[in-house]
Design an enzyme around this catalytic site. Structure first.
Site, PDB file in Angstrom:
ATOM      1  N   PHE A 186       0.814  -1.435   0.054  1.00 32.97           N
ATOM      2  CA  PHE A 186       0.148  -0.112  -0.054  1.00 32.97           C
ATOM      3  C   PHE A 186       0.799   1.390   0.104  1.00 32.97           C
ATOM      4  CE2 PHE A 186      -2.971  -2.892   1.818  1.00 32.97           C
ATOM      5  CZ  PHE A 186      -4.137  -2.669   1.295  1.00 32.97           C
ATOM      6  N   ASP A 187       0.442   2.213  -0.815  1.00 32.20           N
ATOM      7  CA  ASP A 187       1.122   3.535  -0.552  1.00 32.20           C
ATOM      8  C   ASP A 187       0.374   4.334   0.512  1.00 32.20           C
ATOM      9  OD1 ASP A 187       2.401   5.959  -1.210  1.00 32.20           O
ATOM     10  OD2 ASP A 187       0.872   6.545  -2.655  1.00 32.20           O
ATOM     11  N   LEU A 188       1.156   5.163   1.166  1.00 32.78           N
ATOM     12  CA  LEU A 188       0.342   5.706   2.385  1.00 32.78           C
ATOM     13  C   LEU A 188      -0.405   6.880   2.177  1.00 32.78           C
ATOM     14  CD1 LEU A 188       0.271   5.883   5.521  1.00 32.78           C
ATOM     15  CD2 LEU A 188       2.210   7.210   5.703  1.00 32.78           C
TER      16      LEU A 188
END
Length: 176
Positions: A8-10
């Protein structure tokens, strides 16, 4: 289970960092005599800061590095937690963990800040690993972060997917 590893990107995926990031950018730009509303600065969310200062404001590398220094003055004091978790994210992460997925954060944000945000907003418990850039500028591009994750953690790329970021979610292929 088709995907075992979910990266996941943040920023902009798990959390809405609009206020903290744009206020930090505005603070840094004021040091250069540039005033801006917050809305146009949302384009700083995601890509490496140095690149954004050079692309959007025509800064040379030296000025962009100084702008990042000013940005971090504000960000570490006021901007880092001026952020919110998107609705439904904790429930989604909980379901994914319960289903046996390995959850990993892969962000262009400095890993030290990413970990602080995950802890502050009670998201760290869902993630097995967190990969990001370093404060000295190493691994600022998403592809570099993903490559670092693949080099330093056993990820079966045929069973991995990246969620979020500037490009549509795609399978992790080789050394991204």
């Amino acid at each position: 289970m088709k995907f075992k590893h979910i990266l996941f990107d943040l920023d902009g995926t798990l959390t809405d960092p609009f206020s903290g990031i744009t206020k930090s950018v505005r603070y840094s730009l004021k040091k250069f005599g540039i005033d801006s509303e917050l809305e146009p600065l949302k384009r700083f969310i995601g890509p490496p800061l140095i690149d954004s200062y050079m692309e959007f404001f025509g800064f040379d590398r030296e000025a962009a590095e100084l702008a990042v220094k000013y940005y971090r003055e504000y960000y570490t004091r006021d901007g880092i937690f001026d952020n919110r978790v998107y609705d439904g994210i904790p429930e989604l992460l909980d379901k994914l963990k319960e289903s046996g997925h390995e959850l990993i954060v892969a962000t262009s944000k400095p890993v030290v800040f990413a970990k602080m945000i995950l802890e502050r907003f009670d998201l760290a418990k869902y993630f097995d690993f967190c990969f990001g850039c370093e404060l000295d500028g190493r691994r600022t591009k998403k592809g570099e972060v993903i490559a670092w994750a693949l080099e330093n953690h056993p990820i079966d790329t045929s069973r991995a997917i990246m969620v979020g970021g500037r490009r549509p979610a795609t399978r992790c292929r080789g050394r991204a």
